[in-house]
Write a protein that holds these residues in place. Sequence first.
Motif, PDB file in Angstrom:
ATOM      1  N   MET A 195      63.972  43.853  55.581  1.00 40.21           N
ATOM      2  CA  MET A 195      63.648  44.033  56.999  1.00 40.21           C
ATOM      3  C   MET A 195      62.357  43.303  57.362  1.00 40.21           C
ATOM      4  SD  MET A 195      64.687  48.024  57.619  1.00 40.21           S
ATOM      5  CE  MET A 195      64.141  48.032  59.330  1.00 40.21           C
ATOM      6  N   THR A 196      61.372  43.367  56.490  1.00 39.70           N
ATOM      7  CA  THR A 196      60.105  42.676  56.743  1.00 39.70           C
ATOM      8  C   THR A 196      60.322  41.170  56.805  1.00 39.70           C
ATOM      9  OG1 THR A 196      58.903  44.444  55.624  1.00 39.70           O
ATOM     10  CG2 THR A 196      57.741  42.352  55.919  1.00 39.70           C
ATOM     11  N   ARG A 219      62.050  40.439  60.079  1.00 40.27           N
ATOM     12  CA  ARG A 219      61.104  40.562  61.197  1.00 40.27           C
ATOM     13  C   ARG A 219      60.246  39.310  61.292  1.00 40.27           C
ATOM     14  NH1 ARG A 219      55.862  43.686  60.357  1.00 40.27           N
ATOM     15  NH2 ARG A 219      55.767  41.880  59.011  1.00 40.27           N
ATOM     16  N   ASP A 220      59.809  38.820  60.138  1.00 41.02           N
ATOM     17  CA  ASP A 220      58.992  37.608  60.105  1.00 41.02           C
ATOM     18  C   ASP A 220      59.773  36.378  60.572  1.00 41.02           C
ATOM     19  OD1 ASP A 220      56.963  39.218  59.182  1.00 41.02           O
ATOM     20  OD2 ASP A 220      57.111  38.542  57.093  1.00 41.02           O
ATOM     21  N   ASN A 251      61.740  36.575  63.122  1.00 41.94           N
ATOM     22  CA  ASN A 251      61.955  36.869  64.548  1.00 41.94           C
ATOM     23  C   ASN A 251      63.365  37.339  64.888  1.00 41.94           C
ATOM     24  OD1 ASN A 251      59.281  36.238  65.323  1.00 41.94           O
ATOM     25  ND2 ASN A 251      59.803  34.067  65.161  1.00 41.94           N
ATOM     26  N   SER A 262      61.835  50.190  62.001  1.00 49.63           N
ATOM     27  CA  SER A 262      62.293  49.456  63.187  1.00 49.63           C
ATOM     28  C   SER A 262      61.665  50.022  64.457  1.00 49.63           C
ATOM     29  CB  SER A 262      63.821  49.449  63.283  1.00 49.63           C
ATOM     30  OG  SER A 262      64.327  50.723  63.577  1.00 49.63           O
ATOM     31  N   TRP A 264      58.096  48.743  64.700  1.00 46.77           N
ATOM     32  CA  TRP A 264      58.084  47.336  65.101  1.00 46.77           C
ATOM     33  C   TRP A 264      58.696  47.126  66.481  1.00 46.77           C
ATOM     34  CZ3 TRP A 264      60.455  45.434  59.879  1.00 46.77           C
ATOM     35  CH2 TRP A 264      59.457  45.408  58.894  1.00 46.77           C
ATOM     36  N   ILE A 304      61.871  47.209  67.262  1.00 45.11           N
ATOM     37  CA  ILE A 304      63.072  46.389  67.097  1.00 45.11           C
ATOM     38  C   ILE A 304      64.276  47.331  67.078  1.00 45.11           C
ATOM     39  CG2 ILE A 304      64.336  44.804  65.583  1.00 45.11           C
ATOM     40  CD1 ILE A 304      61.630  43.864  64.496  1.00 45.11           C
TER      41      ILE A 304
END
Length: 155
Positions: free
Chosen positions: A57-58, A61-62, A64, A82, A85, A87
């Motif tokens: 997930m990280t 996320r990085d 986008n 999530s 963040w 998201i």
Amino acid sequence: MEKIFINTIHVTLGGLPLAVEAINKDPTLLPGKRLAFKAFDVGPKTGVYRVQPIRFMTQMRDENIAAFIGPDEGCISEALLSSAWNIPMISFKCSDSMVSNKEIFHTFARTLAPASKVSKSVISLLSAFHWQKFAIVVSSKPIWGAEVARAIQVF
């Protein structure tokens, strides 16, 4: 053009690749957008705190991503992440009742009712037909069979 990555485990892809392809071929469905997905297998649930899904997930996320779909089984840690963040996350198998708290898990949605809701419907069915004895039949990998059984006992 914005890409939307979809997080799901390998064994549950099913028709997802075909659906993504069909959506991307039709310019009227998501004008200016193109769907993409990354599938990964987070492995078996070995405890409450699983590191592998958080790492994936990280990474996404990085990159986008716009939303997560998944995980199956437990999802509290992933849903909390999530939410932190901001998201969106849609789960297709998570039955943890804790993630129903929208003050904490405000970006989480699910397609499977939590066990506490399922148990109420089972109790209503039993009451409506005046059934005193019943059996719950589950597979070797129940989605929420054990949780429903516990919720009925508590009810």
